[in-house]
Write a protein that holds these residues in place. Sequence first.
Motif, PDB file in Angstrom:
ATOM      1  N   VAL A   9     -19.316 -46.949  24.828  1.00 52.66           N
ATOM      2  CA  VAL A   9     -18.555 -47.829  23.939  1.00 52.66           C
ATOM      3  C   VAL A   9     -17.769 -48.799  24.816  1.00 52.66           C
ATOM      4  CG1 VAL A   9     -16.727 -47.995  22.207  1.00 52.66           C
ATOM      5  CG2 VAL A   9     -18.387 -46.121  22.098  1.00 52.66           C
ATOM      6  N   ILE A  10     -17.872 -50.082  24.513  1.00 54.28           N
ATOM      7  CA  ILE A  10     -17.119 -51.117  25.232  1.00 54.28           C
ATOM      8  C   ILE A  10     -16.140 -51.742  24.264  1.00 54.28           C
ATOM      9  CG2 ILE A  10     -17.231 -53.314  26.471  1.00 54.28           C
ATOM     10  CD1 ILE A  10     -20.366 -51.263  26.200  1.00 54.28           C
ATOM     11  N   LEU A 157      -9.079 -47.399  17.666  1.00 56.18           N
ATOM     12  CA  LEU A 157     -10.371 -47.473  16.987  1.00 56.18           C
ATOM     13  C   LEU A 157     -11.508 -47.192  17.964  1.00 56.18           C
ATOM     14  CD1 LEU A 157     -12.311 -48.156  14.690  1.00 56.18           C
ATOM     15  CD2 LEU A 157     -11.988 -50.581  15.217  1.00 56.18           C
ATOM     16  N   SER A 158     -11.442 -47.789  19.157  1.00 56.15           N
ATOM     17  CA  SER A 158     -12.519 -47.593  20.125  1.00 56.15           C
ATOM     18  C   SER A 158     -12.607 -46.141  20.567  1.00 56.15           C
ATOM     19  CB  SER A 158     -12.315 -48.507  21.342  1.00 56.15           C
ATOM     20  OG  SER A 158     -11.169 -48.142  22.087  1.00 56.15           O
ATOM     21  N   ALA A 159     -11.463 -45.483  20.722  1.00 57.05           N
ATOM     22  CA  ALA A 159     -11.468 -44.073  21.112  1.00 57.05           C
ATOM     23  C   ALA A 159     -12.033 -43.206  19.992  1.00 57.05           C
ATOM     24  CB  ALA A 159     -10.057 -43.627  21.472  1.00 57.05           C
ATOM     25  N   ALA A 226      -7.060 -43.242  25.978  1.00 54.04           N
ATOM     26  CA  ALA A 226      -7.537 -42.412  27.082  1.00 54.04           C
ATOM     27  C   ALA A 226      -7.323 -40.932  26.776  1.00 54.04           C
ATOM     28  CB  ALA A 226      -6.823 -42.796  28.374  1.00 54.04           C
ATOM     29  N   ALA A 227      -6.169 -40.599  26.204  1.00 55.68           N
ATOM     30  CA  ALA A 227      -5.870 -39.211  25.872  1.00 55.68           C
ATOM     31  C   ALA A 227      -6.875 -38.661  24.865  1.00 55.68           C
ATOM     32  CB  ALA A 227      -4.446 -39.100  25.327  1.00 55.68           C
ATOM     33  N   THR A 228      -7.234 -39.472  23.870  1.00 60.91           N
ATOM     34  CA  THR A 228      -8.205 -39.047  22.858  1.00 60.91           C
ATOM     35  C   THR A 228      -9.565 -38.779  23.486  1.00 60.91           C
ATOM     36  OG1 THR A 228      -7.091 -40.295  21.109  1.00 60.91           O
ATOM     37  CG2 THR A 228      -9.406 -39.751  20.737  1.00 60.91           C
ATOM     38  N   VAL A 229      -9.996 -39.690  24.349  1.00 62.45           N
ATOM     39  CA  VAL A 229     -11.304 -39.560  24.991  1.00 62.45           C
ATOM     40  C   VAL A 229     -11.321 -38.366  25.950  1.00 62.45           C
ATOM     41  CG1 VAL A 229     -12.914 -40.687  26.569  1.00 62.45           C
ATOM     42  CG2 VAL A 229     -11.839 -42.010  24.744  1.00 62.45           C
TER      43      VAL A 229
END
Length: 262
Positions: A9-10, A157-159, A226-229
Amino acid sequence: MGDKTKRIVIKIGTSSLVLPSGQINLRTIDRLAFTLATLSHQGYELVLVSSGAIGVGLASLGMKERPAEIAKQQALASIGQAALMRIYSQRFLDYQTHVAQLLLTRDVLEFPVSRQHTLNTINTLLAQHVIPIVNENDPVSVDELDHHTTFSDNDELSAQVATTIDADLLIVLTDINALYTKDPHKYPDAQAITEVPVLTPEIEEAASGSSTRFGTGGMVTKLRAAATVMKAGKQMILCNGENPKIIFDIFDGQQVGTRFGK
């Protein structure tokens, strides 16, 4: 880049898509299309989370300032989203790649049935070598006690998209080279942090706010992403999106920006 990395995902922010003058940054969009189309042709599965609808809406109408009224912002997002997708479609077709539009609200990814349908749609598009372009459905999103449909920003949203589709990597393109020990816009002695295996209170304290009038996200929201990913056992790379061809450097194994996760 590891051999097992295939689904990416970018996320690209408004500051990369809209020039300080308010005009659309066509050079960045063209480079982004070239880069992602090239990787798609090499067999990678790519999802683009794109901000910029309101910024492009402002540019389309020749407006300089973002209005304060929610309804006017949502109307601008509606205008800008159509213009943004037209530009993306044209640029990606120049590189023999098709794109599709997905507009999401928070509740769509929170409810299991709609979440599964979203995943099914994305999986089908990726199987057909189409790049989904995702944005929040700003014109209809609301944030009320009994109907919370908005994401805090497109970093979140991206995460959420990355974890929903079980992506191997999230790449966040922004207007800063990396995560720094303090705000590099204010402190010349700020040091870049290249690796963040775990998020510490010190790192979170170093995060600063947004530096652009067109965007909504700052470094704090990127750390949340970052934490979600990382919680899902995946990685995120934060880097400068001025020239999206920097993504090639990531795939070539070069040290780029800040890598979150182990």
